[in-house]
Every structure is written in structure tokens, then in C-alpha cells.
Design a protein around this motif. Sequence first.
Motif, PDB file in Angstrom:
ATOM      1  N   HIS A  85       3.149  40.539   3.540  1.00  0.00           N
ATOM      2  CA  HIS A  85       4.202  39.763   4.185  1.00  0.00           C
ATOM      3  C   HIS A  85       4.048  39.880   5.695  1.00  0.00           C
ATOM      4  O   HIS A  85       3.863  40.978   6.223  1.00  0.00           O
ATOM      5  CB  HIS A  85       5.587  40.269   3.776  1.00  0.00           C
ATOM      6  N   VAL A  86       4.106  38.732   6.376  1.00  0.00           N
ATOM      7  CA  VAL A  86       4.072  38.701   7.837  1.00  0.00           C
ATOM      8  C   VAL A  86       5.434  38.218   8.329  1.00  0.00           C
ATOM      9  O   VAL A  86       5.782  37.054   8.119  1.00  0.00           O
ATOM     10  CB  VAL A  86       2.960  37.782   8.365  1.00  0.00           C
ATOM     11  N   VAL A  96       3.725  40.972  16.173  1.00  0.00           N
ATOM     12  CA  VAL A  96       4.277  41.062  14.831  1.00  0.00           C
ATOM     13  C   VAL A  96       3.292  41.855  13.990  1.00  0.00           C
ATOM     14  O   VAL A  96       2.086  41.821  14.231  1.00  0.00           O
ATOM     15  CB  VAL A  96       4.519  39.659  14.230  1.00  0.00           C
ATOM     16  N   GLN A  97       3.801  42.598  13.022  1.00  0.00           N
ATOM     17  CA  GLN A  97       2.941  43.456  12.218  1.00  0.00           C
ATOM     18  C   GLN A  97       3.038  43.079  10.750  1.00  0.00           C
ATOM     19  O   GLN A  97       4.137  42.996  10.192  1.00  0.00           O
ATOM     20  CB  GLN A  97       3.340  44.930  12.382  1.00  0.00           C
ATOM     21  N   ALA A  98       1.906  42.805  10.115  1.00  0.00           N
ATOM     22  CA  ALA A  98       1.892  42.515   8.688  1.00  0.00           C
ATOM     23  C   ALA A  98       2.379  43.725   7.911  1.00  0.00           C
ATOM     24  O   ALA A  98       2.139  44.872   8.296  1.00  0.00           O
ATOM     25  CB  ALA A  98       0.486  42.132   8.246  1.00  0.00           C
ATOM     26  N   GLN A  99       3.067  43.468   6.807  1.00  0.00           N
ATOM     27  CA  GLN A  99       3.655  44.533   6.009  1.00  0.00           C
ATOM     28  C   GLN A  99       3.163  44.449   4.569  1.00  0.00           C
ATOM     29  O   GLN A  99       3.073  43.359   4.001  1.00  0.00           O
ATOM     30  CB  GLN A  99       5.181  44.426   6.036  1.00  0.00           C
ATOM     31  N   LYS A 352       0.679  32.604  22.469  1.00  0.00           N
ATOM     32  CA  LYS A 352      -0.239  33.281  21.559  1.00  0.00           C
ATOM     33  C   LYS A 352       0.286  33.145  20.126  1.00  0.00           C
ATOM     34  O   LYS A 352       1.476  32.940  19.887  1.00  0.00           O
ATOM     35  CB  LYS A 352      -0.363  34.761  21.914  1.00  0.00           C
ATOM     36  N   VAL A 353      -0.617  33.243  19.177  1.00  0.00           N
ATOM     37  CA  VAL A 353      -0.244  33.181  17.766  1.00  0.00           C
ATOM     38  C   VAL A 353      -0.777  34.418  17.048  1.00  0.00           C
ATOM     39  O   VAL A 353      -1.663  35.120  17.553  1.00  0.00           O
ATOM     40  CB  VAL A 353      -0.794  31.905  17.092  1.00  0.00           C
ATOM     41  N   THR A 360      -3.458  40.814  15.324  1.00  0.00           N
ATOM     42  CA  THR A 360      -3.010  40.851  16.717  1.00  0.00           C
ATOM     43  C   THR A 360      -2.610  39.444  17.152  1.00  0.00           C
ATOM     44  O   THR A 360      -2.913  38.455  16.476  1.00  0.00           O
ATOM     45  CB  THR A 360      -4.122  41.366  17.659  1.00  0.00           C
ATOM     46  N   MET A 361      -1.932  39.360  18.285  1.00  0.00           N
ATOM     47  CA  MET A 361      -1.571  38.063  18.865  1.00  0.00           C
ATOM     48  C   MET A 361      -2.734  37.578  19.719  1.00  0.00           C
ATOM     49  O   MET A 361      -3.223  38.310  20.589  1.00  0.00           O
ATOM     50  CB  MET A 361      -0.300  38.197  19.696  1.00  0.00           C
TER      51      MET A 361
END
Length: 378
Positions: A85-86, A96-99, A352-353, A360-361
Motif C-alpha cells: 500500500h502506498v 511518502v513511504q510504501a507500507q 515530484k512524484v 523515493t520522490m
Amino acid sequence: ISKRPPIKRGTRTASRLLSILGQSLYVFEEHQKPMASTSDRVKVLENFGLPSGMAEVLEKEDRKVGMRIFILDNSGSTSSSDGLHVPKLKPGDVSVQAQSCSRWEEIKRMAIDQAELNAQTQTPCKFFLLNPKQGSNWNNLTAGQDFCEINPHRGNLQDQVQAVRQMVDNSGPDGGTPLAKCIEAVGKLIKDDMESILEKDKRGYLVLVTDGLPDTGKDQMVTEIRKLCVAYELFVVVRLCTAEQNVVDYYNKVDEEVEFSLDVLCNLEAEAREIKAVNPWLSYFPELHAIREGGTNLRLLDLLDERPFTGDETAKFIQMIMHCKGDNPMPGWREVDKYMQALNELDRRRPKVYNPCDRTMKSMVDMEEVRKALTASL
């Protein structure tokens, strides 16, 4: 690569009420509630996280979509903990960090995201659980428990999204993977809706969200899918929520063998790796993945993981994701130095995406890889 059949006209009227086994499933009408304007729908897609150029292209394509049908696998194997999940970026976020999560949690979040997006764009859709709750079966489904719909012509859309959320929250991993039986039953439940959609020269998408092989084998599942594709000219997306190679290979083999439109997707990171192998210039951000999950007729999105883009395709895709209203026209891509200079200027003004390959962004495109791709096409 998806095989695209033509859209044909049906012969029956759209103003019917389908009463099935005590549950009222209304055929979607076009006179009960004012529809969102083109600019409103574009703004929804921009707020979702898509660049304005791509939002405009997708809004135009989405007008041709009559319905999306999601089958959500809630079998016992979805309790496995290799899901992904992102989280969505919030205003002001720079990372943001993927989980890690269960496969079922991944499926739940995907369903809720699709419900929210389709509600905001006012695109009708239905969500069916693969295994009905105890006390229900495919001859006796309970609305809100075994299936939900997003219908812009009936009731409050926020309440409908909440109903989808409650349905998946109240469900959980249990049972097998009766995909053939489920697809057969869903085909009967959507019959009138799909005939109405064909009359309006629109298309439907069937999205199978699953982590396993069908209980009854490939032939029976493919037979049931083929029936729907022949009858209603559905486009099919298989969204896999597992990295198990035998499952991935199984559905890729189905894709190779069938004659109807079929696209097989894995989770965000797996798809990003596949795309990087052939089009390494692109940061495959989550919003692109969500659009592909729901099914799209935008050809370039289908081709992303199939082969390297030509110079024309690369420039066209970059135009969609990087160029906005008010920007100066881009030079022709064959003038590589001028093109890259203009692209660098655009990149400085774009947010950034999230890049799933290294979590990473990053910029939407890798400048060095874009130059390589364009130069190779000269």
C-alpha cells in the motif's frame, strides 16, 4: 497488448428495472441527476493527482465508459502478508513511504480508491465480493453485504462510496477462488445494464482483482469471460495482488492465448519494474497505476510495459504528463537538444512524484533516459 473490439449498438431499450432475487439493480438512466461538466471531471482527475494534459485526455476517454465491474477476491489466501500500500500524498507532503500489508488490505484500498474516483467522475460501477458472506450465495445476494454500486443517478454518491467501504471492511479472507462461478453469476446480474450501455455506444470494463488460480481451472474461467466479452464486448483487466510466479505466469499465459481484450497488471512496484525494463525514462507514479487498474482505452498506457516507445510515442506521452495549459509549445523531438532544453524547463516547474522502483520522490521523467530514447529513435 489488449485486443480492442468495436463498439456496437444494442437493440433493447434502457428504461428497465432489473429485479433479481429480491434485490433491485437499476439500469443506469441519464435523466435523474445533472451530470458533471467536462471541466468538473477534468478538475477531479487533476485533484486525483494527474497532470492536466493527461486529465484532459482521460476525461475524453472516460466519457465512453458505461460501467466498470469489479470482482474482489476475498478468498482465504488474501490473508497473506505480502501486499503493498502506498499512502496518498497530502497537501504539503514531500515524501511518502510504501507500507507492507495483507493482500486483502491491498484489495480493499484499491476498491475504495476506485469507488471514490468513479464517484467523483460520475462513472457507474459495481463491486462484487468473490465469496458472498455466510447466509448468502449467488442465488441470493444482499446489497451492501455482497455487492455495492456507484450510480450517479441514484442517491448520494458519498453514501455509496461509504457503502463500498463498509462492505470491504466487514468482509475478510475466507473461502476459495470460484472465479468461473462468480463471473457467470455476475454476467446474469449485469445483463440489462450492459445492453443499455451498448445502445449508447459506450463500453464496459470487467476488473478481476485476485491473488490466485481459479478453483475450476483455466478453461472454465476463460469460457465464462469469453461469454461476457462476446455478449457485451467487455474489456477485461486482471489485477493480481500477489508476486507468486506461478500465478503471474498463469494469467500471462491466458493473456497470450485469448482473442478478447485482456490486460494483466501486478501491484504498483512490480508494474514499475516491468515498465522500467522497457521505458526507463518514466517514473511510474501511483495515479497512473490506478487509472490502468480501472481499465482505460488509452493505448499508450497499455503499451507502457510491452515494448520500448518510439520517439513519437515517447514525446506524446511526455506531452500528456508534463505539458500544461499556458506552457510554450514543445520543439519537435527530433531536435533533441532543443527538446531536452524545453523539457528541463518544464521539469523545474512540475512537482515530484513517487517512484516505486526506489521508493523515493523523483521527477516524472529521467532526463538522461529520455535523451537516450529519443536519440535511439532518430
